[in-house]
Motif scaffolding. Sequence first.
Motif, PDB file in Angstrom:
ATOM      1  N   UNK A  99      61.844  20.929  67.956  1.00  0.00           N
ATOM      2  CA  UNK A  99      61.625  19.583  67.404  1.00  0.00           C
ATOM      3  C   UNK A  99      60.239  19.452  66.769  1.00  0.00           C
ATOM      4  N   UNK A 100      60.214  19.020  65.528  1.00  0.00           N
ATOM      5  CA  UNK A 100      58.957  18.772  64.834  1.00  0.00           C
ATOM      6  C   UNK A 100      58.290  19.988  64.246  1.00  0.00           C
ATOM      7  N   UNK A 101      58.789  21.202  64.551  1.00  0.00           N
ATOM      8  CA  UNK A 101      58.107  22.417  64.094  1.00  0.00           C
ATOM      9  C   UNK A 101      58.094  22.517  62.574  1.00  0.00           C
ATOM     10  N   UNK A 102      59.238  22.312  61.950  1.00  0.00           N
ATOM     11  CA  UNK A 102      59.307  22.437  60.494  1.00  0.00           C
ATOM     12  C   UNK A 102      58.409  21.408  59.814  1.00  0.00           C
ATOM     13  N   UNK A 103      58.408  20.181  60.300  1.00  0.00           N
ATOM     14  CA  UNK A 103      57.575  19.124  59.706  1.00  0.00           C
ATOM     15  C   UNK A 103      56.094  19.469  59.826  1.00  0.00           C
ATOM     16  N   UNK A 104      55.686  19.960  60.985  1.00  0.00           N
ATOM     17  CA  UNK A 104      54.279  20.282  61.219  1.00  0.00           C
ATOM     18  C   UNK A 104      53.826  21.457  60.344  1.00  0.00           C
TER      19      UNK A 104
END
Length: 255
Positions: A99-104
């Motif tokens: 969760x959130x890895x791609x966005x970060x």
Amino acid sequence: MTAQAHPLLGWSPEAVVFDCDGTLMDSERHWQDARSRAFREFGLTAPPGFADRAKGVHYVDCGRLMAEEADKPDLADDLARSLLEHFLSLVADDPVTMPGAAEFVRLLSGRLPLAVASNCPLPVVEESLGRAGLLRHFDHVVVPAQPPGPTPSRAVTDGPDTTVPGAVRPKPWPDVYTTAARLCGTEPVRALAVEDSSTGIESARRAGLRVLGVGPRPDEEEASRADLWVTALHSPVLLDWVRRQVPRSAEAREG
């Protein structure tokens, strides 16, 4: 927590180095399943609490640990091979980002040099990050020699592969983080590691990097080994820190 409330969030790193399993990719469950399958293949049962002890451990060392805890030391190499075969099969079928890895990662891309420092075999890291659309954001991928020994590891770039001289030992040795920081053109003390496991945090700490821990918060003693702990990489405070403290490069702005 506000951005000003934590010292790490007032700091600007010169590079960010990510772990892969459990940090970028949701593959720790595949390792756990692979360990169970390898144990069963040899008629063995995983000891209580083994999953926690094995988290983040290089597969060769994990095979040795499996053999030791099952009181079958002669099976160490066979268990390691079985473990890797089962894992490769599982991760090829189901590469999922945390969760959130791609966005970060995408928010950081173009602002700082980015690298991956993983205990996973190189083909696994390339395949899983590639299928997730994230590999192109990383300047380098550093993995241990396969298996640990005198064979050099490689750093993967957008162009030709770069050979890293000398043996690169797996976490908790500091080698993958020391090498990744150097390839990113900075000193380890000026780089940030992003990690989810105690093995990885120890590796990054020994290399001299500051550490952002991510995932379900562990007990306070373990959590305190990271400079800051967040439950997911799309934490609003973390994303605000990138936008505020890590400006985009001139090249990225022009692009």
